[in-house]
Design a protein around this motif. Structure first.
Motif, PDB file in Angstrom:
ATOM      1  N   ILE A  42       0.832  -1.197   0.000  1.00  6.91           N
ATOM      2  CA  ILE A  42       0.000   0.000   0.000  1.00  6.91           C
ATOM      3  C   ILE A  42       0.871   1.254   0.000  1.00  6.91           C
ATOM      4  O   ILE A  42       0.561   2.240  -0.668  1.00  6.91           O
ATOM      5  CB  ILE A  42      -0.942   0.000   1.217  1.00  6.91           C
ATOM      6  CG1 ILE A  42      -1.910  -1.188   1.143  1.00  6.91           C
ATOM      7  CG2 ILE A  42      -1.721   1.306   1.296  1.00  6.91           C
ATOM      8  CD1 ILE A  42      -2.856  -1.125  -0.024  1.00  6.91           C
ATOM      9  N   CYS A  43       1.979   1.216   0.744  1.00  3.76           N
ATOM     10  CA  CYS A  43       2.875   2.379   0.801  1.00  3.76           C
ATOM     11  C   CYS A  43       3.390   2.739  -0.579  1.00  3.76           C
ATOM     12  O   CYS A  43       3.314   3.887  -1.017  1.00  3.76           O
ATOM     13  CB  CYS A  43       4.044   2.105   1.738  1.00  3.76           C
ATOM     14  SG  CYS A  43       3.623   2.170   3.487  1.00  3.76           S
ATOM     15  N   GLN A  44       3.929   1.758  -1.270  1.00  7.36           N
ATOM     16  CA  GLN A  44       4.602   2.038  -2.537  1.00  7.36           C
ATOM     17  C   GLN A  44       3.639   2.444  -3.629  1.00  7.36           C
ATOM     18  O   GLN A  44       3.879   3.405  -4.367  1.00  7.36           O
ATOM     19  CB  GLN A  44       5.397   0.812  -2.991  1.00  7.36           C
ATOM     20  CG  GLN A  44       6.076   1.013  -4.341  1.00  7.36           C
ATOM     21  CD  GLN A  44       6.995  -0.138  -4.681  1.00  7.36           C
ATOM     22  OE1 GLN A  44       7.225  -1.026  -3.871  1.00  7.36           O
ATOM     23  NE2 GLN A  44       7.526  -0.128  -5.885  1.00  7.36           N
ATOM     24  N   LEU A 100      -8.494  -4.141  -1.976  1.00  6.35           N
ATOM     25  CA  LEU A 100      -7.292  -4.507  -2.693  1.00  6.35           C
ATOM     26  C   LEU A 100      -7.630  -5.720  -3.550  1.00  6.35           C
ATOM     27  O   LEU A 100      -7.895  -6.803  -3.034  1.00  6.35           O
ATOM     28  CB  LEU A 100      -6.154  -4.846  -1.720  1.00  6.35           C
ATOM     29  CG  LEU A 100      -4.803  -5.158  -2.369  1.00  6.35           C
ATOM     30  CD1 LEU A 100      -4.184  -3.886  -2.945  1.00  6.35           C
ATOM     31  CD2 LEU A 100      -3.854  -5.806  -1.382  1.00  6.35           C
ATOM     32  N   HIS A 101      -7.672  -5.526  -4.864  1.00  8.19           N
ATOM     33  CA  HIS A 101      -7.988  -6.611  -5.785  1.00  8.19           C
ATOM     34  C   HIS A 101      -6.702  -7.323  -6.195  1.00  8.19           C
ATOM     35  O   HIS A 101      -5.688  -6.676  -6.470  1.00  8.19           O
ATOM     36  CB  HIS A 101      -8.684  -6.066  -7.030  1.00  8.19           C
ATOM     37  CG  HIS A 101     -10.056  -5.540  -6.751  1.00  8.19           C
ATOM     38  ND1 HIS A 101     -11.199  -6.232  -7.070  1.00  8.19           N
ATOM     39  CD2 HIS A 101     -10.467  -4.395  -6.165  1.00  8.19           C
ATOM     40  CE1 HIS A 101     -12.259  -5.535  -6.700  1.00  8.19           C
ATOM     41  NE2 HIS A 101     -11.845  -4.408  -6.157  1.00  8.19           N
ATOM     42  N   LYS A 102      -6.758  -8.650  -6.235  1.00 10.00           N
ATOM     43  CA  LYS A 102      -5.609  -9.436  -6.658  1.00 10.00           C
ATOM     44  C   LYS A 102      -5.990 -10.300  -7.850  1.00 10.00           C
ATOM     45  O   LYS A 102      -7.075 -10.902  -7.879  1.00 10.00           O
ATOM     46  CB  LYS A 102      -5.074 -10.301  -5.512  1.00 10.00           C
ATOM     47  CG  LYS A 102      -4.420  -9.489  -4.400  1.00 10.00           C
ATOM     48  CD  LYS A 102      -3.646 -10.363  -3.426  1.00 10.00           C
ATOM     49  CE  LYS A 102      -2.914  -9.529  -2.395  1.00 10.00           C
ATOM     50  NZ  LYS A 102      -2.068 -10.361  -1.506  1.00 10.00           N
ATOM     51  N   SER A 103      -5.107 -10.355  -8.830  1.00 16.33           N
ATOM     52  CA  SER A 103      -5.334 -11.122 -10.054  1.00 16.33           C
ATOM     53  C   SER A 103      -4.066 -11.871 -10.424  1.00 16.33           C
ATOM     54  O   SER A 103      -2.976 -11.542  -9.943  1.00 16.33           O
ATOM     55  CB  SER A 103      -5.733 -10.195 -11.210  1.00 16.33           C
ATOM     56  OG  SER A 103      -6.867  -9.420 -10.889  1.00 16.33           O
ATOM     57  N   PRO A 177      -1.293  -7.681  -6.511  1.00 12.16           N
ATOM     58  CA  PRO A 177      -2.352  -6.696  -6.270  1.00 12.16           C
ATOM     59  C   PRO A 177      -2.460  -5.770  -7.482  1.00 12.16           C
ATOM     60  O   PRO A 177      -1.447  -5.362  -8.051  1.00 12.16           O
ATOM     61  CB  PRO A 177      -1.846  -5.925  -5.037  1.00 12.16           C
ATOM     62  CG  PRO A 177      -0.717  -6.736  -4.484  1.00 12.16           C
ATOM     63  CD  PRO A 177      -0.134  -7.494  -5.613  1.00 12.16           C
ATOM     64  N   ASP A 178      -3.680  -5.436  -7.846  1.00 12.95           N
ATOM     65  CA  ASP A 178      -3.870  -4.560  -9.001  1.00 12.95           C
ATOM     66  C   ASP A 178      -3.176  -3.215  -8.823  1.00 12.95           C
ATOM     67  O   ASP A 178      -2.645  -2.654  -9.782  1.00 12.95           O
ATOM     68  CB  ASP A 178      -5.370  -4.331  -9.237  1.00 12.95           C
ATOM     69  CG  ASP A 178      -6.047  -5.558  -9.842  1.00 12.95           C
ATOM     70  OD1 ASP A 178      -5.383  -6.606  -9.911  1.00 12.95           O
ATOM     71  OD2 ASP A 178      -7.219  -5.464 -10.226  1.00 12.95           O
ATOM     72  N   VAL A 179      -3.174  -2.677  -7.592  1.00 15.61           N
ATOM     73  CA  VAL A 179      -2.578  -1.355  -7.379  1.00 15.61           C
ATOM     74  C   VAL A 179      -1.069  -1.359  -7.631  1.00 15.61           C
ATOM     75  O   VAL A 179      -0.473  -0.326  -7.875  1.00 15.61           O
ATOM     76  CB  VAL A 179      -2.853  -0.840  -5.949  1.00 15.61           C
ATOM     77  CG1 VAL A 179      -4.324  -0.580  -5.745  1.00 15.61           C
ATOM     78  CG2 VAL A 179      -2.305  -1.800  -4.896  1.00 15.61           C
ATOM     79  N   LEU A 180      -0.464  -2.555  -7.573  1.00 14.82           N
ATOM     80  CA  LEU A 180       0.969  -2.648  -7.812  1.00 14.82           C
ATOM     81  C   LEU A 180       1.290  -2.777  -9.295  1.00 14.82           C
ATOM     82  O   LEU A 180       2.437  -2.674  -9.699  1.00 14.82           O
ATOM     83  CB  LEU A 180       1.547  -3.851  -7.060  1.00 14.82           C
ATOM     84  CG  LEU A 180       3.076  -3.932  -6.917  1.00 14.82           C
ATOM     85  CD1 LEU A 180       3.603  -2.736  -6.143  1.00 14.82           C
ATOM     86  CD2 LEU A 180       3.482  -5.221  -6.250  1.00 14.82           C
ATOM     87  N   ALA A 181       0.258  -2.969 -10.114  1.00 16.96           N
ATOM     88  CA  ALA A 181       0.491  -3.234 -11.537  1.00 16.96           C
ATOM     89  C   ALA A 181       0.004  -2.128 -12.451  1.00 16.96           C
ATOM     90  O   ALA A 181       0.240  -2.180 -13.658  1.00 16.96           O
ATOM     91  CB  ALA A 181      -0.201  -4.539 -11.931  1.00 16.96           C
ATOM     92  N   VAL A 182      -0.623  -1.093 -11.918  1.00 17.58           N
ATOM     93  CA  VAL A 182      -1.245  -0.091 -12.785  1.00 17.58           C
ATOM     94  C   VAL A 182      -0.231   0.690 -13.603  1.00 17.58           C
ATOM     95  O   VAL A 182      -0.561   1.213 -14.660  1.00 17.58           O
ATOM     96  CB  VAL A 182      -2.119   0.887 -11.973  1.00 17.58           C
ATOM     97  CG1 VAL A 182      -3.311   0.186 -11.399  1.00 17.58           C
ATOM     98  CG2 VAL A 182      -1.306   1.577 -10.884  1.00 17.58           C
TER      99      VAL A 182
END
Length: 243
Positions: A42-44, A100-103, A177-182
């Motif tokens: 979440i931080c990054q 937090l969505h994970k795929s 996590p999707d937020v890490l891949a956007v």
């Protein structure tokens, strides 16, 4: 005794909230440092961009603590904690700010070599997989259509960043996590797996400081804007909203 003390405690809490509200309205700058904690992922991917906006608007000083394990908010004087799932201390004010969505993700080049996403989800079990250490052995995924995939990973990593990097290099598919891949143009969401609620916690009662309220609001907005379409190069879908 507790029953007799309770009205006095409630009065003290109300006085504290009234004082904070008066300070917020007056625009008083206490020059305090906001202490915020959140898991590394979440931080990054989410918190640093939001806090950068906060700093740009002159919000004040920040102390960011990246920690996956829960931190005692009172003991460490934490103003705001962001947590994934789980329960909260009874004395903390808690609100859900999104998910937090994970795929399962793969690189675009890897998918091209495989002829794209297979028609049968079961075929994904035969592909090379990248997994995190915490996922166990074998790694088990349950997809939205009820398919259960049991895989023995080709590569294991002890960080989610390692998983992402191997995926980007075209070595296989893995959970992210999707937020890490956007911001990764080279990888693609293959199939959604699950979602985890994200909570904001604080000890400021019903009226937290203005800075805390602003950060929570911006985080909600940022989470709404970071949903990823499945089966295509990574991109944002801005019209999806979550409770």
């Amino acid at each position: 005794t507790g029953a007799r003390l309770l009205p006095h405690c409630e009065s003290l809490r109300q006085v504290q909230e009234d004082l904070q509200e008066t300070l917020d309205r007056s625009g008083a700058d206490l020059q305090q440092t906001l202490k915020i904690t959140a898991p590394h992922v979440i931080c990054q991917s989410l918190l640093v961009p939001v806090l950068s906006r906060f700093l740009t608007t002159g919000g004040g000083k920040i102390r960011l603590i990246a920690e996956d394990a829960p931190i005692n908010l009172v003991e460490h004087k934490i103003d705001l904690a962001i947590r994934l799932g789980g329960t909260a201390p009874q004395t903390a004010h808690i609100s859900r700010i999104g998910y937090l969505h994970k795929s399962l993700f793969a690189s675009n080049s890897f998918l091209a070599e495989r002829g794209g996403i297979p028609a049968l989800t079961e075929e994904l079990a035969t592909w090379p997989h990248i997994a995190n250490d915490w996922q166990g052995d074998p790694v088990v995924y349950e997809t939205g259509d009820g398919t259960v995939l049991r895989v023995s990973p080709l590569v294991r990593c002890n960080t989610v960043l390692g998983v992402r990097d191997f995926i980007a290099e075209g070595q296989g598919i893995g959970l992210l996590p999707d937020v890490l891949a956007v911001n990764e143009d080279s990888i693609c969401s293959v199939i959604p797996i699950y979602k985890t609620p994200i909570y904001a916690l604080h000890q400021h009662g019903r009226t937290p400081p203005k800075q805390v309220r602003e950060i929570i609001s911006w985080l909600r907005t940022a989470l709404r804007d970071r949903r990823i379409e499945t089966g295509s190069p990574v991109r944002l879908v801005n019209d999806v909203h979550y409770a």
